[in-house]
Design an enzyme around this catalytic site. Structure first.
Site, PDB file in Angstrom:
ATOM      1  N   GLN A  47       0.825  -1.191   0.184  1.00 48.13           N
ATOM      2  CA  GLN A  47       0.558   0.238  -0.359  1.00 48.13           C
ATOM      3  C   GLN A  47       0.746   1.200   0.068  1.00 48.13           C
ATOM      4  O   GLN A  47       1.926   1.573   0.641  1.00 48.13           O
ATOM      5  CB  GLN A  47      -1.090   0.172   1.306  1.00 48.13           C
ATOM      6  CG  GLN A  47      -2.062  -0.819   1.750  1.00 48.13           C
ATOM      7  CD  GLN A  47      -2.320  -1.761   1.055  1.00 48.13           C
ATOM      8  OE1 GLN A  47      -0.728  -2.646   2.120  1.00 48.13           O
ATOM      9  NE2 GLN A  47      -3.633  -2.701   0.772  1.00 48.13           N
ATOM     10  N   CYS A  76      -6.137   0.163   5.881  1.00 48.05           N
ATOM     11  CA  CYS A  76      -4.461  -0.464   6.105  1.00 48.05           C
ATOM     12  C   CYS A  76      -4.050  -0.050   7.462  1.00 48.05           C
ATOM     13  O   CYS A  76      -3.082   1.054   7.416  1.00 48.05           O
ATOM     14  CB  CYS A  76      -3.419   0.084   5.268  1.00 48.05           C
ATOM     15  SG  CYS A  76      -2.141  -0.741   4.822  1.00 48.05           S
ATOM     16  N   ASN A 197     -10.855  -9.341   1.155  1.00 46.36           N
ATOM     17  CA  ASN A 197      -9.744  -9.843   1.324  1.00 46.36           C
ATOM     18  C   ASN A 197      -9.672 -10.937   2.394  1.00 46.36           C
ATOM     19  O   ASN A 197     -11.233 -11.383   2.265  1.00 46.36           O
ATOM     20  CB  ASN A 197      -8.850  -9.213   2.895  1.00 46.36           C
ATOM     21  CG  ASN A 197      -8.477  -7.396   2.432  1.00 46.36           C
ATOM     22  OD1 ASN A 197      -7.799  -7.373   1.531  1.00 46.36           O
ATOM     23  ND2 ASN A 197      -9.755  -6.731   2.389  1.00 46.36           N
ATOM     24  N   CYS A 224      -1.132  -7.788   6.637  1.00 51.14           N
ATOM     25  CA  CYS A 224      -1.956  -7.372   6.454  1.00 51.14           C
ATOM     26  C   CYS A 224      -2.665  -7.470   8.068  1.00 51.14           C
ATOM     27  O   CYS A 224      -3.676  -8.278   8.079  1.00 51.14           O
ATOM     28  CB  CYS A 224      -3.338  -8.040   5.363  1.00 51.14           C
ATOM     29  SG  CYS A 224      -4.685  -6.834   5.638  1.00 51.14           S
TER      30      CYS A 224
END
Length: 303
Positions: A47, A76, A197, A224
């Protein structure tokens, strides 16, 4: 080439992050620039966290979160910790409030260098995750990979942490599963109109689990943060764990753990973990052309 901006190459528990300073500008990092930066091994990222001037007077900055395919992400957590470390190094402050597509997030850097991020409240309603079909109970839905009588993965817990997540419960190390093969199929399953996700979670005790994630728009990632939050909440929601767990990310080269607490008093999910500076540079937010700052001292996050 447009005017260059400062950026820092960082990571949050292995999650590859570019923190880009877009303050004082009205433009944004283009999808083309993001794709170009992701294609370069030196700047490959999961990201981009682009710091913009605040849009709301009660916040410190607006954060654009950009995936390596150029699409925008809502949340995020690992990247947010990197932003906090960058701004703390610059300003000396420890507490920050950010606005993102997922809403308002607050964060705090502790004396030991770890950073806590308030990731907001989890969402369980099927049409808000969103799913394309109605499910009364999203703690366990009908979805599987493999033969009907012996599926490899099945019955995930689904929810949103500002972005859609599906958590599949497995009985062994998530690294033993071919997530690189199954991840794209599940991310793009028709059940997820905004994609999802995909996380494999192995519960190792009431207070711990191991996870591995295929991230929407980024692919197989080393870590993540929002997926760790989704796994922790889903663990508590299904009675597999308590409301505070330590999560070891199986694919991360950093063997430290994230601590996730789903607070009962306000329904907020708080994630605590590290952030690490690597190096700094300049880039063109239009094209993705970049140059490393050779003279930057270690720890100088945004030059």
């Amino acid at each position: 080439m447009g005017a260059l901006v400062d950026f820092a190459k960082m990571n949050g528990l292995g999650n590859k992050i570019l923190v880009v300073d877009m303050r004082g500008r009205t433009d944004r990092v283009t999808p083309e620039a993001a794709i170009a930066l992701a294609a370069d091994p030196a700047t490959h990222f999961d990201q981009i966290m682009a710091i913009h001037d605040p849009k709301h007077s009660a916040t410190d900055a607006y954060i654009d979160i950009i995936n390596c395919d150029g699409t925008l992400a809502q949340a995020c957590g690992n990247g947010t910790r990197c932003v906090v470390q960058a701004l703390s190094s610059e300003t000396g402050r420890k507490a920050f409030t950010f606005q993102t597509l997922a809403g308002i997030l607050s964060a705090l850097e502790h004396e030991d260098g770890t950073i806590s991020v308030d990731m907001g409240e989890p969402v369980f309603e099927w049409n808000r995750i969103p799913l394309s079909e109605e499910f009364h109970d999203t703690s366990r839905i009908e979805l599987q990979i493999g033969p009907i009588d012996q599926p490899l993965l099945h019955s995930p817990s689904v929810m949103s942490m500002g972005n859609p997540h599906a958590v599949f419960w497995v009985d062994r190390d998530p690294m033993e599963f071919d997530l690189e093969r199954f991840g794209p199929l599940l991310e793009n399953h028709p059940l997820f109109p905004q994609k999802a996700n995909i996380t494999l979670a192995h519960v190792t005790s009431e207070g711990s689990m191991t996870t591995r994630t295929w991230e929407r728009g980024a692919g197989l990632t080393l870590a993540c943060g929002s997926a760790a939050c989704a796994a922790a909440v889903s663990g508590a929601r299904t009675g597999r764990t308590g409301r505070k767990v330590k999560i070891t990310v199986a694919s991360s080269p950093n063997r430290g753990a994230l601590t996730i607490e789903w607070r009962e008093r306000d329904n907020k999910v708080v994630m605590t973990g590290p952030a690490e500076w690597e190096w700094a540079g300049h880039l063109d937010p239009v094209t993705g052309t970049w140059a490393r700052i050779v003279e930057a001292e270690s720890g100088a996050v945004l030059p």
